[in-house]
Structures are given as structure tokens and as C-alpha cells.
Design a protein around this motif. Structure first.
Motif, short mmCIF file in Angstrom:
data_model
loop_
_atom_site.label_atom_id
_atom_site.label_comp_id
_atom_site.label_asym_id
_atom_site.label_seq_id
_atom_site.Cartn_x
_atom_site.Cartn_y
_atom_site.Cartn_z
N ALA A 74 0.83 -1.21 0.00
CA ALA A 74 0.00 0.00 0.00
C ALA A 74 0.86 1.26 0.00
CB ALA A 74 -0.93 -0.01 1.21
N LEU A 75 1.94 1.24 0.77
CA LEU A 75 2.84 2.40 0.81
C LEU A 75 3.59 2.53 -0.51
CD1 LEU A 75 3.77 4.59 2.88
CD2 LEU A 75 5.80 3.17 3.26
N ASN A 76 4.04 1.41 -1.06
CA ASN A 76 4.74 1.44 -2.35
C ASN A 76 3.85 2.02 -3.45
OD1 ASN A 76 7.04 0.30 -1.26
ND2 ASN A 76 6.59 -1.78 -1.96
N LEU A 77 2.60 1.59 -3.47
CA LEU A 77 1.67 2.08 -4.49
C LEU A 77 1.39 3.57 -4.31
CD1 LEU A 77 -0.88 -0.88 -4.63
CD2 LEU A 77 0.74 -0.22 -6.42
N ALA A 78 1.24 3.99 -3.05
CA ALA A 78 1.00 5.41 -2.79
C ALA A 78 2.16 6.25 -3.30
CB ALA A 78 0.79 5.63 -1.29
N SER A 79 3.39 5.76 -3.10
CA SER A 79 4.56 6.51 -3.56
C SER A 79 4.66 6.48 -5.08
CB SER A 79 5.82 5.94 -2.92
OG SER A 79 6.88 6.88 -2.95
N ALA A 80 4.36 5.32 -5.69
CA ALA A 80 4.41 5.21 -7.15
C ALA A 80 3.43 6.18 -7.81
CB ALA A 80 4.11 3.78 -7.58
N ARG A 81 2.26 6.33 -7.20
CA ARG A 81 1.27 7.26 -7.76
C ARG A 81 1.75 8.71 -7.69
NH1 ARG A 81 -2.41 3.64 -5.15
NH2 ARG A 81 -2.36 4.91 -3.25
N ARG A 82 2.57 9.02 -6.71
CA ARG A 82 3.05 10.40 -6.56
C ARG A 82 4.26 10.71 -7.43
NH1 ARG A 82 2.34 11.25 0.05
NH2 ARG A 82 0.49 9.93 0.18
N TYR A 83 4.87 9.68 -8.01
CA TYR A 83 6.15 9.90 -8.69
C TYR A 83 6.08 10.87 -9.88
CZ TYR A 83 10.68 8.22 -7.33
OH TYR A 83 11.92 8.12 -6.75
N PRO A 84 5.09 10.77 -10.77
CA PRO A 84 5.09 11.70 -11.91
C PRO A 84 5.07 13.17 -11.46
CG PRO A 84 3.60 9.88 -12.32
CD PRO A 84 4.03 9.74 -10.89
N GLU A 85 4.20 13.49 -10.51
CA GLU A 85 4.12 14.87 -10.02
C GLU A 85 5.38 15.25 -9.25
OE1 GLU A 85 1.23 17.66 -7.18
OE2 GLU A 85 0.58 15.66 -7.83
N PHE A 86 5.90 14.32 -8.45
CA PHE A 86 7.12 14.56 -7.68
C PHE A 86 8.29 14.84 -8.61
CE2 PHE A 86 11.05 12.60 -6.05
CZ PHE A 86 11.27 13.37 -4.91
N ALA A 87 8.45 14.01 -9.65
CA ALA A 87 9.56 14.19 -10.59
C ALA A 87 9.43 15.51 -11.33
CB ALA A 87 9.60 13.01 -11.57
N ALA A 88 8.21 15.86 -11.73
CA ALA A 88 8.01 17.12 -12.43
C ALA A 88 8.31 18.31 -11.53
CB ALA A 88 6.57 17.20 -12.93
N GLU A 89 7.88 18.24 -10.26
CA GLU A 89 8.16 19.33 -9.32
C GLU A 89 9.65 19.49 -9.09
OE1 GLU A 89 7.37 20.57 -4.63
OE2 GLU A 89 6.59 18.67 -5.41
N LEU A 90 10.36 18.37 -8.91
CA LEU A 90 11.79 18.44 -8.64
C LEU A 90 12.55 18.96 -9.85
CD1 LEU A 90 14.03 17.91 -6.60
CD2 LEU A 90 14.06 15.50 -7.33
N THR A 91 12.14 18.56 -11.04
CA THR A 91 12.77 19.07 -12.26
C THR A 91 12.52 20.57 -12.42
OG1 THR A 91 12.68 16.94 -13.39
CG2 THR A 91 12.82 18.90 -14.77
N ASP A 92 11.29 20.99 -12.15
CA ASP A 92 10.98 22.43 -12.24
C ASP A 92 11.80 23.24 -11.23
OD1 ASP A 92 9.17 21.99 -14.24
OD2 ASP A 92 7.39 22.06 -12.94
N LEU A 168 18.67 11.69 -9.39
CA LEU A 168 17.71 12.04 -8.35
C LEU A 168 18.42 12.63 -7.14
CD1 LEU A 168 14.89 11.96 -7.01
CD2 LEU A 168 15.36 9.57 -6.40
N ALA A 169 19.49 12.00 -6.71
CA ALA A 169 20.24 12.49 -5.55
C ALA A 169 20.82 13.87 -5.83
CB ALA A 169 21.35 11.51 -5.19
N GLY A 170 21.40 14.06 -7.02
CA GLY A 170 21.96 15.36 -7.36
C GLY A 170 20.91 16.46 -7.39
#
Length: 415
Positions: A74-92, A168-170
Motif C-alpha cells: 500500500a505504501l509502495n503504491l502510494a509513492s508510485a502514484r506520486r512519482y510523476p508529479e514529484f519528478a516534475a516538481e523536482l525538475t521544475d 535524483l540524488a543530485g
């Protein structure tokens, strides 16, 4: 005659939050903390280093499903669902390309026993409400023509993606810097406690750092910080993994178009192709304490099994071999949030899911730091679930308290 000048002692600066550990979990915790308006500092001699430099970066909530780990799912799925928005936010926020790819994953079987196991896994995935598609061996080879002719079948999981953990770390280091996180590039030597409350740390150079809350996010080292009372010591152990990196030729297209996983001779194997042309092959899982030696046997077994799965792999240049340590907990799930010691929180024990759980960990820890409580998705992973003294007992049973100094806990060999 003027009296001699006296330089007043300068009290140590007190932060709202002090994060101990600069891997991706510590970094995302510090970033989200600073975004919530908390004055945040981070202690680590090399922020962005550690296990992120070794990890393959599979975001594999579905294909990583194991029996008995439905709560973690359940936690893994919750994090996977957030990844597209998270990645876009971090890139921005940073301008960094994270190497995030929605390429999907193909898990294949090479013999009848593996095929039966994959069928059982498919049934478990379906019972858990997960999306995966059973393919014949021919259909697998149609998707990935370089697979061996002996592939008997497989599971296509389009929802399991990948990211480059090094990028990601950088990016997280840059995001923290821009959010005002103060970096102390030195080892934390010991936790300071006063009046039954964690108050900060003393660093290896003797500097006293004070904070209203301390987050211990040191990966496999989280159970080794001096000064932490036995009752709240993190029950984490080091789990060794050896990983290879090869280079795919660009002239004729990539060897593989998506992540491929298999079990070969009982050994789990994955191949993760990057758009850059890098191919990551891993990973061994070895309970050897603090040993981080890259062994000839480990390299041989990975190449042998990978060759059986994708015969053309042995023609590729081998560019890097590495060994790192995953932080494993007694139930292979993370420890998130407040401990029984006031002011001390944990963000560790992510084992094989650290990269996948980065977005949700940042959110859970930021909520805990600002409210004092875990959000609903984080409650099953409270450090208190193991009881007082679990960390000390765990370390004694595994020998995890023994080992080399922190500086020697990551071995790299580039060829």
C-alpha cells in the motif's frame, strides 16, 4: 588603562530540524521540511552519496510484491502514484533531468519452475488489485527481441517505471540548497540528549549542532550513531548488493527498451536500460554485515545469469562494478516518524524500496515534523512497532554493531 577585550562565547545555532544522513531519504526529508517553513540543516560528509550511487532505480511496486508484504504494498503504491508529479516538481525546482522513464517492466521465466512461480505471482497481483498482463514466451520476445529463445513466459507491467538514482540524488541536493537547507559536510559523531529529549548532534570535528527535532536518516548506518539510547536504537542491518554497469551501443538502438527481471538458477536478476545508453545489471543480496567488497564471484554470477537471459549482453563494454549496503529492518519495511525519545525521529530501513519510497517518505516525514503525528499512510511504519530495545537486540543478533568506520562502507571499482 583599558581592560582586555573578552570575546563572548557564541551559542550554537538552533535549527527547527536537523537531518542526520544525506542519502536520498535524508535529502527528501530535508527538502520537504524546508518547504514547510522549518529551519532545516543536514549533516553528511558527502550529500547525495551512499546507496543512491549503487541503486538501479526501479520503481517497481507491482513486480516487487512479495508474499506477506501487503501492508508495504500500500505504501509502495502510494509513492508510485506520486512519482510523476514529484519528478516534475523536482525538475521544475532544479532544472535537472532525473532520467524518469515510464517504460514499464517485463518479468520473464526461463524454465518451467520459474514459469509456475510467475503464474503464482500473477495470481497474487490480481488478488491485490494490481495491473499486470500474462504473456507467452513468443509475446515476450516480440516486445524484447534480444531475449533468449528459451523464455517460457512473462508478466508485462506497464505501471512499473524507473528513475536514475544518481540524478535524483543530485537534484535533491540542489533543491535543498535552493530551499535554504544548511549543509554540514562532516560526520555526525553522537546524538546529544538532555532531559529525556534529543537536542542535536556533535560532529566529528567537535561542532555542537542543536535542533528542536533530529531525524536519523543514515541508511544502514542508522543504528550506529553513538549517544542514541538502546530503547530507541534503529533496528536496521546492512544488506550487501553488487551491481554492474555496461554501455549499450547507440548505432543499432538499445539492447532492451524496458526493465527486464527474472529469476535465474534461483537468483533474482534485473536489467535496467537507461536512455543514456547505460545498462544496469543487478543485484546480489548478501547478508555479510559491513562487507562491501566487489567480488569476482558476484560479477561472474551476474554476467552469467544476464547472458542466459539476454545472450548479447556479453558483447557490451563493462564500465563499472559497485557494491553497496541496503538498510534492512526486521520486516523489510521502513521506520518512519517519532520514536519514544522526544525530539528524535527515524527515516530509515527502506531496504530494496528506498528510491521508490522517496516521494511518500518526504511527505510522511514533513507531516510528522510539523504536526508531531504520522499521516494515515505512515502509521503502520512507526518505529515503535518493534518495541523498546528492539534495535539493540537486533544489532546483537546480526552483528550489525560491528564493522569498519563509516568512511569505508562504500566500495567502488571502475573498469
Amino acid at each position: 588603562m583599558s581592560s582586555p577585550s573578552i570575546t563572548p562565547s557564541v551559542p550554537p545555532r538552533t535549527q527547527d530540524v536537523l537531518v542526520v544522513g544525506g542519502g536520498i531519504i535524508g535529502l527528501v526529508t530535508a527538502w520537504r521540511s524546508a518547504q514547510r517553513g522549518l529551519a532545516t540543516a543536514l549533516v553528511d560528509p558527502e550529500p547525495g552519496g551512499g546507496a543512491a550511487q549503487v541503486a538501479a532505480g526501479m520503481l517497481a511496486a507491482v513486480t516487487e510484491l512479495h508474499y506477506g508484504e501487503q501492508t508495504l504494498l500500500a505504501l509502495n503504491l502510494a509513492s508510485a502514484r506520486r512519482y510523476p508529479e514529484f519528478a516534475a516538481e523536482l525538475t521544475d525546482a532544479t532544472g535537472h533531468d532525473l532520467g524518469y522513464r515510464r517504460c514499464g517492466t517485463l518479468a520473464v521465466a526461463l524454465d518451467a519452475d520459474d514459469r509456475a512461480h510467475l503464474r503464482e505471482l500473477h495470481a497474487l497481483q490480481e488478488r491485490s488489485g494490481l495491473e499486470s498482463e500474462w504473456l507467452s514466451g513468443r509475446e515476450c520476445r516480440r516486445l524484447e527481441p534480444m531475449l533468449a529463445p528459451g523464455v517460457r513466459g512473462g508478466l508485462r507491467v506497464d505501471g512499473d517505471h524507473q528513475i536514475d538514482p544518481r540524478r535524483l540524488a543530485g537534484a535533491l541536493v540542489t533543491a535543498c540548497e535552493r530551499a535554504g537547507v544548511v549543509f554540514h559536510r562532516v560526520w555526525a559523531d553522537r546524538l546529544t540528549v538532555a532531559g529525556d529529549r534529543a537536542t542535536g548532534v556533535v560532529t566529528a570535528d567537535g561542532t555542537v549542532l542543536e535542533a528542536g527535532q533530529v531525524v536519523l536518516a543514515g541508511g544502514s548506518l542508522s543504528g550506529r550513531l553513538a549517544g542514541v539510547p538502546d530503547a530507541v536504537l534503529a533496528p536496521v542491518r546492512p544488506v550487501k548488493g553488487q551491481v554492474l554497469r555496461l554501455t549499450m551501443p547507440r548505432a543499432h538502438g538499445p539492447l532492451l527498451s524496458r526493465t527486464v527481471r527474472a529469476v535465474v538458477r534461483g537468483n533474482p536478476l534485473y536489467l535496467v536500460p537507461r536512455e543514456s545508453g547505460e545498462l544496469v545489471v543487478g543485484a546480489t543480496s548478501e547478508e555479510l554485515g559491513w562487507d562491501t567488497t566487489v567480488t569476482a564471484g558476484g560479477v561472474y554470477e551476474l554476467l552469467r545469469d544476464a547472458h542466459e537471459l539476454v545472450p548479447g549482453i556479453t558483447e557490451l563494454p563493462l564500465t563499472e562494478t559497485r557494491a553497496g549496503l541496503r538498510p534492512g529492518s526486521p520486516d523489510n519495511a521502513p521506520l518512519l516518524g517519532p520514536t519514544a525519545l522526544e525530539g528524535l525521529l527515524l527515516a530509515t530501513g527502506h531496504h530494496r524500496n528506498g528510491v521508490l519510497l522517496t516521494p511518500v517518505t518526504g511527505d510522511v516525514m514533513a507531516h510528522a515534523l510539523t504536526t508531531g503525528e504520522l499521516p494515515e499512510e505512515g502509521r503502520p511504519f512507526t518505529p515503535r512497532r518493534f518495541g523498546a530495545g528492539a534495535g539493540a537486540a537486533f544489532a546483537e543478533g546480526t552483528g550489525a554493531e560491528q564493522g569498519p568506520t563509516e568512511q569505508t562502507l562504500l566500495t567502488e571499482q571502475t573498469v
